[in-house]
Design a protein around this motif. Structure first.
Motif, mmCIF file in Angstrom:
data_model
loop_
_atom_site.group_PDB
_atom_site.id
_atom_site.type_symbol
_atom_site.label_atom_id
_atom_site.label_comp_id
_atom_site.label_asym_id
_atom_site.label_seq_id
_atom_site.Cartn_x
_atom_site.Cartn_y
_atom_site.Cartn_z
ATOM 1 N N PRO A 325 0.560 -1.297 -0.057
ATOM 2 C CA PRO A 325 -0.164 -0.169 0.026
ATOM 3 C C PRO A 325 0.688 1.284 0.214
ATOM 4 O O PRO A 325 0.196 2.324 -0.474
ATOM 5 C CB PRO A 325 -0.278 0.108 1.287
ATOM 6 C CG PRO A 325 -0.401 -0.603 1.865
ATOM 7 C CD PRO A 325 0.884 -2.249 1.629
ATOM 8 N N ASN A 326 2.093 1.279 0.253
ATOM 9 C CA ASN A 326 3.021 2.340 0.908
ATOM 10 C C ASN A 326 3.979 2.891 -0.740
ATOM 11 O O ASN A 326 4.531 3.561 -0.860
ATOM 12 C CB ASN A 326 3.190 2.563 1.685
ATOM 13 C CG ASN A 326 2.622 2.473 2.712
ATOM 14 O OD1 ASN A 326 1.484 2.498 2.636
ATOM 15 N ND2 ASN A 326 3.636 2.115 3.638
ATOM 16 N N TYR A 327 4.165 1.964 -1.788
ATOM 17 C CA TYR A 327 4.511 1.658 -2.543
ATOM 18 C C TYR A 327 3.799 1.076 -4.180
ATOM 19 O O TYR A 327 4.831 0.118 -4.645
ATOM 20 C CB TYR A 327 6.030 0.742 -2.578
ATOM 21 C CG TYR A 327 6.932 1.235 -1.217
ATOM 22 C CD1 TYR A 327 8.032 2.018 -0.896
ATOM 23 C CD2 TYR A 327 6.617 0.261 -0.260
ATOM 24 C CE1 TYR A 327 8.767 2.302 -0.925
ATOM 25 C CE2 TYR A 327 7.245 1.738 1.018
ATOM 26 C CZ TYR A 327 8.282 2.228 0.324
ATOM 27 O OH TYR A 327 9.293 2.168 1.620
ATOM 28 N N SER A 333 0.119 -1.039 -13.194
ATOM 29 C CA SER A 333 -1.001 -1.312 -12.414
ATOM 30 C C SER A 333 -2.167 -1.786 -12.914
ATOM 31 O O SER A 333 -2.976 -2.069 -12.270
ATOM 32 C CB SER A 333 -1.451 0.463 -13.675
ATOM 33 O OG SER A 333 -1.067 0.380 -15.445
ATOM 34 N N ASN A 334 -1.552 -2.687 -13.689
ATOM 35 C CA ASN A 334 -3.489 -3.840 -14.543
ATOM 36 C C ASN A 334 -2.665 -5.188 -13.522
ATOM 37 O O ASN A 334 -3.503 -6.151 -13.758
ATOM 38 C CB ASN A 334 -2.783 -3.977 -16.091
ATOM 39 C CG ASN A 334 -3.855 -2.913 -16.076
ATOM 40 O OD1 ASN A 334 -4.643 -2.587 -15.842
ATOM 41 N ND2 ASN A 334 -3.305 -2.487 -18.055
ATOM 42 N N HIS A 335 -1.115 -5.426 -13.139
ATOM 43 C CA HIS A 335 -0.962 -6.204 -12.552
ATOM 44 C C HIS A 335 -0.565 -6.451 -10.761
ATOM 45 O O HIS A 335 0.262 -5.708 -10.493
ATOM 46 C CB HIS A 335 -0.071 -6.745 -13.204
ATOM 47 C CG HIS A 335 -0.187 -7.133 -14.753
ATOM 48 N ND1 HIS A 335 0.064 -6.832 -15.405
ATOM 49 C CD2 HIS A 335 -0.978 -8.212 -14.298
ATOM 50 C CE1 HIS A 335 -0.226 -7.276 -17.129
ATOM 51 N NE2 HIS A 335 -0.871 -8.307 -16.119
ATOM 52 N N GLN A 336 -1.879 -6.087 -10.095
ATOM 53 C CA GLN A 336 -1.633 -5.439 -8.441
ATOM 54 C C GLN A 336 -2.300 -6.600 -7.812
ATOM 55 O O GLN A 336 -3.573 -6.683 -6.811
ATOM 56 C CB GLN A 336 -1.802 -4.222 -8.312
ATOM 57 C CG GLN A 336 -1.074 -3.279 -9.180
ATOM 58 C CD GLN A 336 -1.705 -1.814 -8.692
ATOM 59 O OE1 GLN A 336 -2.797 -1.509 -8.302
ATOM 60 N NE2 GLN A 336 -1.196 -0.833 -9.130
ATOM 61 N N GLN A 408 2.315 -11.728 -1.170
ATOM 62 C CA GLN A 408 3.177 -12.200 0.343
ATOM 63 C C GLN A 408 3.616 -10.349 0.268
ATOM 64 O O GLN A 408 3.959 -9.952 -0.850
ATOM 65 C CB GLN A 408 3.760 -12.900 1.056
ATOM 66 C CG GLN A 408 5.399 -12.764 0.417
ATOM 67 C CD GLN A 408 6.674 -13.672 0.929
ATOM 68 O OE1 GLN A 408 6.464 -15.324 0.825
ATOM 69 N NE2 GLN A 408 7.221 -12.834 1.763
ATOM 70 N N LEU A 409 4.317 -10.010 1.818
ATOM 71 C CA LEU A 409 4.766 -8.571 1.678
ATOM 72 C C LEU A 409 6.535 -9.180 2.157
ATOM 73 O O LEU A 409 5.854 -10.077 2.568
ATOM 74 C CB LEU A 409 4.034 -7.273 2.945
ATOM 75 C CG LEU A 409 2.734 -7.364 1.374
ATOM 76 C CD1 LEU A 409 1.965 -5.935 2.323
ATOM 77 C CD2 LEU A 409 3.294 -6.348 0.272
ATOM 78 N N ALA A 410 7.588 -8.190 2.338
ATOM 79 C CA ALA A 410 8.170 -8.328 2.652
ATOM 80 C C ALA A 410 9.608 -9.117 2.863
ATOM 81 O O ALA A 410 9.661 -10.026 3.510
ATOM 82 C CB ALA A 410 8.023 -7.782 4.104
ATOM 83 N N MET A 411 8.831 -9.757 1.237
ATOM 84 C CA MET A 411 10.007 -10.935 0.981
ATOM 85 C C MET A 411 10.857 -10.534 0.741
ATOM 86 O O MET A 411 12.261 -9.781 0.584
ATOM 87 C CB MET A 411 9.930 -11.541 -0.493
ATOM 88 C CG MET A 411 9.580 -12.769 -1.076
ATOM 89 S SD MET A 411 9.591 -13.052 -3.079
ATOM 90 C CE MET A 411 7.964 -13.196 -3.133
#
Length: 461
Positions: A325-327, A333-336, A408-411
């Motif tokens: 969300p912060n980056y 833009s089409n792949h989130q 996932q985040l923080a990989m």
């Protein structure tokens, strides 16, 4: 969802190293009637039987043979890896600085090393122990904080919040104790580390021959979030897919569908993916190919292996990047991909992922039948792209492959973040590859729409 996520969390807390992860997978397989095969032995593989084989105790391949299997039939494979970026104890690790006993470490893989500072750390891995006339492989995990890499106070580095880049040789040394121990024999490692290992394993120092130890955070993985919707954990990349691959295989064997299956159901969990897979136990070795060849050996058909490849399909399962969300500008833009949005299919025109239009169509068909939502991911053109075992394995075997992963985040941080839904989604998708995909269900496909070799993929299982 929570039941499955909690079971996964328990698994990851018992798996601080690839050796522990493989041992946990072995325990699950043995409890479900799998039989261990050894590389050095002759194999006699039979329909409706279940087997596994390990390499280096850090890679494992498990498979169940369909009741209608004949040499030359296909394989359905889910591949993942057991290793994660970490700090590994050096072969000569003992250091003393300003009265502190320290442990020298080597950086393994592409970790976010700043996240290892100010964590309560321990060591885990395997130790080779002399027992009588034999050398034994023993697992070790000192289940309490014994190491720490402290930050330098902000008063002594005012710029730390603007830029922090530790020197990996000098600043990642781990502190054991403020004072040196006396009266203990000098060795390649801190006498205190040797003492802790011997106490944990209940052996004498002269029994230790060598070890492979990695540092691990002692803070356990946990379910988090206001709605218990997240997993906060080390090693999500890639133990989540290793766990789900195993669970998906086991779940596929619970409904009797193996009896009419013409194929072999398989999981392949490799070590050393984070450093390129080039090892005897890595995906770039011959291990996978040799296992596939040995399953069909003795059939009297010298081309059984080659015939099986065009009838086979592999899912390469490795974690994917959720939208931060912060980056958000870091994503195309089409792949989130989003949390709880489903398993991610990964594409790359430069072949960093192995997905093709055909293999993505196959996995979409499986996902639709088992009710697993899917998302698409492609990296931005101005960003570099990571890779997986998918391109390595597909090129080596010539096997149709799709790359997928849970968001996932923080990989590559010491503490990563995933969602609880992904455990169920991934498990169901991998189970579905085995159970839902068979000849009768795909009669609606017109073989003339595809080259013959690719059309056969649509009739696997």
């Amino acid at each position: 969802m929570l039941l499955a996520a909690n079971d996964f969390v328990s698994f990851i807390n018992r798996s601080p190293s690839p050796f522990h992860a493989v041992d946990e997978i072995k325990r699950k397989l043995l409890a479900h009637g799998f039989v261990e095969l050894l590389d050095r032995d002759s194999w006699s593989v039979k329909p409706l039987q279940k087997y596994f084989v390990t390499k280096n105790q850090s890679t494992i391949i498990a498979f169940a043979v369909g009741g209608k299997y004949q040499p030359g039939n296909g394989f359905s494979i889910v591949g993942a890896h057991t290793d994660s970026p970490c700090l590994k104890v050096k072969p000569v690790s003992g250091k003393v600085r300003n009265g502190f006993c320290q442990v020298g470490v080597e950086c393994y893989g592409g970790g976010i090393w700043s996240t290892w500072f100010d964590r309560d750390l321990t060591v885990a891995g395997r130790v080779i122990v002399k027992e009588g006339d034999n050398l034994a492989h023993r697992l070790v995990n000192i289940e309490r904080p014994i190491l720490r890499i402290p930050h330098l106070a902000i008063h002594l580095q005012r710029e730390i919040n603007e830029s922090f880049g530790p020197n990996k040789e000098n600043h990642l040394l781990n502190t054991l104790l403020k004072m040196q121990l006396s009266g203990m024999q000098a060795s390649k490692h801190s006498p205190l580390l040797i003492k802790l290992l011997c106490e944990t394993l209940e052996v004498l120092p002269n029994q230790l021959r060598d070890f492979e130890l990695c540092l691990a955070d002692t803070q356990p993985a946990t379910i988090g979030g206001a709605l218990e919707e997240f997993i906060f954990s080390p090693r999500l990349d890639n133990l989540l897919n290793a766990y789900c691959a195993c669970q998906g295989l086991l779940d596929s064997l619970s409904d009797g569908s193996l009896e009419t299956d013409p194929n072999v159901r398989m999981i392949s969990l490799f070590d050393n993916e984070e450093v390129g897979s080039t090892s005897a136990q890595g995906a770039d070795s011959t291990f996978q190919e040799l296992v596939l060849r040995r399953i069909g050996v003795g059939s009297g058909c010298p081309t059984a292996f080659e015939e099986s490849i065009s009838k086979s399909f592999m899912i390469s399962a490795d974690q994917a990047h959720a939208l931060h969300p912060n980056y958000s500008e870091k994503h195309e833009s089409n792949h989130q991909p989003s949390f709880h949005g489903g398993i991610v299919i990964k594409f790359n025109a430069n072949q960093r992922y192995a997905t093709t239009a055909i293999t993505s169509a196959i996995v979409r068909e499986v996902a639709e039948r088992v009710g697993v939502p899917l998302q698409d991911f492609v990296v931005r053109n101005d960003s570099t792209c990571g890779s997986t075992i998918g391109p390595i394995m597909s090129a080596k075997l010539g096997m149709a492959t799709v790359d997928v992963g849970a968001p996932q985040l923080a990989m590559h941080s010491i503490r990563e973040m995933g969602d609880t839904t992904s455990v169920v989604h991934a498990t169901n998708l991998f189970r579905g590859l085995n159970v839902e995909f068979n000849n009768n269900q795909l009669e609606k496909y017109d073989d003339n729409l595809l080259p013959q070799s690719d059309a056969l993929l649509l009739t696997l299982l």
